[in-house]
Enzyme design. Structure first.
Site, PDB file in Angstrom:
ATOM      1  N   ASP A  92       0.818  -1.209   0.000  1.00 40.83           N
ATOM      2  CA  ASP A  92       0.000   0.000   0.000  1.00 40.83           C
ATOM      3  C   ASP A  92       0.855   1.264   0.000  1.00 40.83           C
ATOM      4  O   ASP A  92       1.920   1.327   0.629  1.00 40.83           O
ATOM      5  CB  ASP A  92      -0.893  -0.010   1.247  1.00 40.83           C
ATOM      6  N   GLU A 139       1.242  -0.541  -5.057  1.00 45.74           N
ATOM      7  CA  GLU A 139       0.184   0.441  -5.266  1.00 45.74           C
ATOM      8  C   GLU A 139       0.879   1.798  -5.245  1.00 45.74           C
ATOM      9  O   GLU A 139       1.132   2.368  -4.195  1.00 45.74           O
ATOM     10  CB  GLU A 139      -0.876   0.329  -4.174  1.00 45.74           C
TER      11      GLU A 139
END
Length: 646
Positions: free
Chosen positions: A317, A370
């Site tokens: 993330d 990401e």
């Protein structure tokens, strides 16, 4: 108060080498040393506790077994390592505990164990002694298949799910890992996905953080059951032919008092400089990537999920927020590195080392960044100067396409570049095309609701969009509910609107998604050359006036190809001619306007036959009927689908 310091060569199985490597930043299985471990020592069974608190004046274990008074269970400092340890005889699995940490000024605070394997269900915050050994895995066939293939030239079709809202048993009554192992795994397998990606499952105090603000990095959240029930969930997915990817959050952690913040009274996990530590956009703290013990902690955590839970990969993330010192920060928190730039060299070193170590121990893992930045070579090997991931989310494609699809069809001819620009960089990284949870929440509306026009046109355009997404180079990710046209945006405290499947167009949307998914897996031309420019060829990229594009996708075998045609306009073109890769007969694999999917066209069984009429720079062409707002996929009539099983 006298601190007891132990200099023994082996403290209940903790070796000096373990402590040296931890302090050096290279103890990549540190979860075997730290935390609460049930073991037998000199014939006595009990639990060994170990915690890193280098600046504490005293550390004790307080828990349900001593009325939360740690005065009788003081830990011992192991040399100069900053590590404290204690063996408590007779302690059993299930005991709740925290560390009672006294800082340098004698102030006491209760902290959850950073390495705990299990935690009390919120709103409780205690750690729980848990034994993760003994689960009998039955996923050997999956593991063998995984070792036999590389992910780049194979299908990767990910169903992203939030376990707290996929289905619910009642208001705030979550489905258990056990229930989900049957329901979610079977559903995703039947729909034709290759992988499930789960929003973060590490323990977190606040439901509405969706797991992105963590207190227990090694504890599978107790919201849905026990650690071994999660193992059974992963096992069931593997036996249904589904890989499992876990959303992983090394960029920041929450500030809750029982968590990592000021763990021993000082900022050992977040670092002392608030300009680097603070994440004001999220109200969280960044890890200090320059601290070697933090390196051991985070890399071990990545390995832990793969070792003990058989997780197949991690979606890492917020990479952009890690590598940019000033990401989302106001001017007063602006910082620069030693060279005057804003990139974070410690974070870059961490990410490279993370990927090197993960692939050393798990060569077939998926490590997906990401990353919304323009940082180059994210998916290039570290020995070439890259970050070492094997995939990266294509945020540029996602932003351009969602912007394009929200335009009125009559306006799209003025913005044609939004659907073609991505092919200028489609092979610069190994991309995943994400249609994720972030795009269907916080007022952004669901994918279906983003589409302009009438009720029927919304469905037609979502089917068209899915067709283009499925045939564009890159692996695929779709957030739950989008496959059947969830009309409301994601409601993170409620279950998906499954009742919509009682309505015809939603039921047919699900049928269309299932058809596309299965067709994708059956056609190697749609995934074998995702990272190779030779796998894509425009037929016509320039027809902005009619808002139509057409292209070829190619597989490894000679002649293995498909032809995609997308009509993004409201106009029907009944005699539309396109050039084809070779003369011959072309059959229709899917037409998004088919009545069975909610459209208006009858199923066409008769193949198209090419004519020696030059078109689009090719010697041969075919004439097709192109319904409004439609996607067509064609293949040479002689081409056979793959006989591989996924």
């Amino acid at each position: 108060m006298t601190v007891r310091t132990v200099q023994t060569a082996n403290y209940y199985g903790i070796r000096p080498d373990d402590l040296y490597l931890f302090n050096e930043g290279t103890l990549y299985h540190s979860y075997r040393t730290f935390g609460a471990h049930r073991l037998q020592w000199d014939g006595t069974e009990g639990v060994r506790f170990a915690v890193w608190a280098p600046n504490a004046s005293d550390v004790r274990v307080a828990g349900s077994f001593n009325h939360w008074d740690g005065s009788g269970h003081r830990m011992e400092r192991l040399g100069e390592s900053g590590v404290w340890a204690l063996f408590i005889p007779g302690l059993a699995e299930g005991a709740m505990y925290k560390y009672e940490i006294c800082d340098a000024d004698g102030r006491k605070r209760l902290k959850a164990d950073p390495y705990a394997f299990f935690a009390e269900r919120r709103p409780g915050t205690a750690s729980i002694v848990a034994d993760l050994s003994g689960y009998r895995w039955r996923d050997g066939a999956w593991q063998r298949r995984k070792r036999e293939r590389l992910p780049y030239d194979n299908p990767l079709l990910i169903y992203e799910a939030h376990l707290g809202s996929w289905r619910l048993a009642g208001k705030e009554q979550f489905r258990t890992y056990g229930e989900l192992s049957a329901e979610l795994a079977d559903y995703a397998a039947d729909m034709g996905y290759t992988h499930i990606e789960l929003l973060p499952l590490a323990e977190h105090p606040f439901d509405r953080s969706w797991g992105y603000q963590i207190t227990g990095y090694f504890a599978a959240t107790s919201r849905y059951g026990t650690p071994k029930e999660l193992m059974a969930f992963v096992d069931r997915c593997h036996r249904r032919g589904l890989g499992v990817i876990l959303d992983w959050v090394p960029g920041h952690f929450c500030k809750d008092d029982h968590g990592l913040r000021l763990f021993d009274g000082t900022p050992i996990y977040e670092g002392p400089d608030p300009r680097l530590a603070e994440k004001p956009e999220w109200g969280t703290l960044a890890f200090d990537f320059g601290r070697t013990e933090v390196m051991s902690f985070l890399i071990s955590n990545a390995i832990f999920w793969m070792d003990l839970y058989h997780i197949d990969g991690l979606r890492v993330d917020a990479v952009a927020s890690m590598i940019d010192l000033n990401f989302g920060k106001p001017p007063e928190l602006a910082a620069h590195n030693a060279h005057g730039g804003t990139e974070n060299p410690e974070a870059l070193r961490f990410l490279r080392k993370l990927n090197e170590i993960v692939f050393h121990y798990h060569p077939h893992a998926l490590m997906i960044a990401e990353d919304s930045s323009a940082w180059p070579a994210v998916t290039s090997p570290t020995y070439w100067g890259g970050l070492g991931f094997n995939f990266k989310w294509n945020m540029g494609w996602m932003n351009d396409m969602l912007r394009y699809m929200t335009l009125d069809p009559d306006e799209r001819k003025h913005h044609h570049h939004l659907i073609t620009f991505s092919l200028l960089y489609a092979f610069s990284e190994n991309f995943v095309l994400p249609l994720s949870h972030d795009e269907v929440v916080h007022g952004k509306r669901s994918l279906l609701h983003k589409m302009p026009g009438s009720y029927e046109e919304k469905f037609a355009q979502l089917r068209l969009f899915f067709g283009y997404w499925m045939t564009h180079p890159g692996k695929k990710l779709l957030f739950m509910g989008s496959e059947f046209g969830q009309f409301d945006e994601w409601k993170d405290t409620e279950a998906l609107d499954w009742f919509l499947l009682d309505y015809e167009l939603h039921a047919k949307m699900k049928l269309y998604s299932r058809k596309l998914n299965r067709l994708y897996k059956e056609r190697p031309a749609l995934w074998e050359k995702d990272t190779d420019p030779g796998g894509f060829e425009w037929i016509d990229a320039h027809n902005a006036g009619q808002s139509v594009i057409s292209f070829v996708r190619r597989g490894n075998r000679h002649g293995d190809c498909v032809v995609a045609v997308c009509n993004f306009s409201r106009q029907a073109y009944r005699d539309y001619r396109i050039g084809v890769p070779a003369p011959g007969r072309y059959r229709q694999l899917v037409n998004s306007d088919d009545r069975s999917f909610g459209g208006a066209s009858a199923l066409r069984r008769k193949p198209y036959v090419s004519e020696p009429v030059p078109m689009h720079g090719r010697n041969d062409s075919i004439r097709i009927g192109l319904p409004p707002l439609s996607f067509l996929l064609l293949a040479p009539a002689s081409a056979k689908q793959t006989d591989r099983r996924w």
